[in-house]
Design a protein around this motif. Sequence first.
Motif, PDB file in Angstrom:
ATOM      1  N   PHE A  57       0.823  -1.192   0.093  1.00  7.88           N
ATOM      2  CA  PHE A  57      -0.058  -0.002  -0.044  1.00  7.88           C
ATOM      3  C   PHE A  57       0.985   1.261  -0.054  1.00  7.88           C
ATOM      4  CE2 PHE A  57      -2.112  -3.484   1.930  1.00  7.88           C
ATOM      5  CZ  PHE A  57      -3.655  -3.414   1.558  1.00  7.88           C
ATOM      6  N   THR A  58       0.582   2.233  -0.842  1.00 11.84           N
ATOM      7  CA  THR A  58       1.494   3.496  -0.974  1.00 11.84           C
ATOM      8  C   THR A  58       0.644   4.371  -1.721  1.00 11.84           C
ATOM      9  OG1 THR A  58       3.522   4.303  -1.487  1.00 11.84           O
ATOM     10  CG2 THR A  58       2.451   2.743  -3.214  1.00 11.84           C
ATOM     11  N   SER A 123      10.998   6.873  -5.387  1.00  8.52           N
ATOM     12  CA  SER A 123       9.828   6.184  -5.829  1.00  8.52           C
ATOM     13  C   SER A 123       8.934   5.900  -4.525  1.00  8.52           C
ATOM     14  CB  SER A 123      10.385   4.991  -6.357  1.00  8.52           C
ATOM     15  OG  SER A 123       9.343   3.986  -6.426  1.00  8.52           O
ATOM     16  N   SER A 124       7.613   5.928  -4.725  1.00  9.91           N
ATOM     17  CA  SER A 124       6.352   5.672  -3.668  1.00  9.91           C
ATOM     18  C   SER A 124       6.742   4.115  -3.422  1.00  9.91           C
ATOM     19  CB  SER A 124       5.067   5.875  -4.345  1.00  9.91           C
ATOM     20  OG  SER A 124       4.986   5.232  -5.275  1.00  9.91           O
ATOM     21  N   LEU A 125       7.188   3.375  -4.312  1.00  4.92           N
ATOM     22  CA  LEU A 125       7.531   1.922  -3.910  1.00  4.92           C
ATOM     23  C   LEU A 125       8.346   1.674  -2.879  1.00  4.92           C
ATOM     24  CD1 LEU A 125       7.290   0.469  -7.468  1.00  4.92           C
ATOM     25  CD2 LEU A 125       5.326   0.797  -5.862  1.00  4.92           C
ATOM     26  N   GLN A 126       9.285   2.697  -2.622  1.00  3.59           N
ATOM     27  CA  GLN A 126      10.245   2.550  -1.775  1.00  3.59           C
ATOM     28  C   GLN A 126       9.910   2.687  -0.313  1.00  3.59           C
ATOM     29  OE1 GLN A 126      13.534   1.430  -2.558  1.00  3.59           O
ATOM     30  NE2 GLN A 126      14.239   2.790  -4.190  1.00  3.59           N
ATOM     31  N   SER A 127       8.590   3.189  -0.152  1.00  2.45           N
ATOM     32  CA  SER A 127       7.948   3.708   1.130  1.00  2.45           C
ATOM     33  C   SER A 127       6.858   2.557   1.535  1.00  2.45           C
ATOM     34  CB  SER A 127       7.884   5.196   1.519  1.00  2.45           C
ATOM     35  OG  SER A 127       7.084   5.708   0.266  1.00  2.45           O
ATOM     36  N   ALA A 128       6.254   1.819   0.529  1.00  2.00           N
ATOM     37  CA  ALA A 128       5.082   1.081   0.795  1.00  2.00           C
ATOM     38  C   ALA A 128       5.246   0.276   2.020  1.00  2.00           C
ATOM     39  CB  ALA A 128       4.923   0.154  -0.461  1.00  2.00           C
ATOM     40  N   GLU A 170      -4.527   6.607  -3.464  1.00  2.00           N
ATOM     41  CA  GLU A 170      -4.127   5.426  -2.915  1.00  2.00           C
ATOM     42  C   GLU A 170      -3.985   4.008  -3.906  1.00  2.00           C
ATOM     43  OE1 GLU A 170      -4.850   2.448   1.069  1.00  2.00           O
ATOM     44  OE2 GLU A 170      -6.004   4.232   0.780  1.00  2.00           O
ATOM     45  N   LEU A 171      -2.735   3.446  -3.505  1.00  2.00           N
ATOM     46  CA  LEU A 171      -2.431   2.333  -4.472  1.00  2.00           C
ATOM     47  C   LEU A 171      -2.231   1.092  -3.888  1.00  2.00           C
ATOM     48  CD1 LEU A 171       0.342   3.846  -6.798  1.00  2.00           C
ATOM     49  CD2 LEU A 171      -2.091   3.871  -7.320  1.00  2.00           C
TER      50      LEU A 171
END
Length: 401
Positions: A57-58, A123-128, A170-171
């Motif tokens: 989730f990010t 990247s937002s994936l780095q803080s998911a 939100e993803l």
Amino acid sequence: MSRSIKDLFVKGIIYLATGITLSVLLFIIGFIFVQGIGLVNWDFLTRDFNEKVGYAFTEAKDVPLSIDEEKLNDINSLDNRYETALEGPIYIENIGAAISKVAYKNHSTEREQIVVTYLEKDSSLQSAIDSTGVEIKIGPDYMLQSINGKDFTDLSLDEVAETIAAQSGELKIKIVQPGGGIKSNIITTLYMVLLSLLVALPVGIFGAIYLTEYAKPGKLVNIIRFAAESLAGIPSIIFGLFGMAFFVVALNFQISLISGSLTVAVILLPVIIRSTEEALKTVPMAFREGSLALGATKLQTIFKVVLPCAVPGIATAVLLSIGRVVGESAALLLTAGTVAQIPGTLFSPGSTLTVQAYYVAKEEGNIELACAVGIVIIVIVIVLNILSRITSDKLDVFNKK
């Protein structure tokens, strides 16, 4: 003249035997390293064997590409053991990452997957985070299977990129952490070494003390020594059958870490008893007599004089035991299991490195992966032996002071 020829002949046989021994050992080690060294890397050591599926989730956040397209195309972050690029990469700003379609091969299965091949540092994936709120460090080789409920199955790479780019806010991303590693096997092996030695060392050392310091020479002592020597030569599968019948079934420990550790501890006892007994015998009798003459009790003499002097011999028993534990497979197949996971408790199953090497070679026919595991086993045995030797040397120096 005939004596000289005879001596030369015997010397030649000795040199030949030594050369053959060294050649065989070098060939075996060389074969293992040549076959498996290409698979050994950091991911191999730190990943689990099986894939892990979950949700990340990010928040969508536009992150511009900081490198040019040509450099992006040149980046090869794919794990060559398991993936072959089919399409891509394509950079997607709202997740700050590039994706590619690959033919992903994990062990015996192969399928097409969407894989992350490049991430910007922002990247937002780095803080998911996962569903429990724990941070997930998504990196290259992670597979993406859906986003906000939109499945990527049967979509082309361009369609996947368009689907992701159309998302905002939100993803919820379904991810697959790639497998193919042996982290759980390494940890299980270390657990097995520690637990089995914790059980076998005290019992074995105390048994050796009894035989050397207390037991009177006679038939009983001879029978005990003969039994220990005989047990040392029994195939480990026999101990495995005993462990399965007693620890797994009778005591209801199930196939677990504790069942495997206790079984291996039984296997180690003869080695530890005989090695420690021989070490205690090397301590001069004058040391005992001098200690007793100064007013020390029998027990004080044993623990303050005899045992410290026997430390090098006991260290040898530890070294032999470590090698036996790491190299054990038959008994552990029946008592600890073949599940490639880190045991959560003493009553959870787990697979050691040797068992895993057997599994991938026998069940999957993957000789290269088995040899890669073999390389790790060799390194672990060498490191543990060095540490044990350093420890025993320090204790020996301390005792001499």
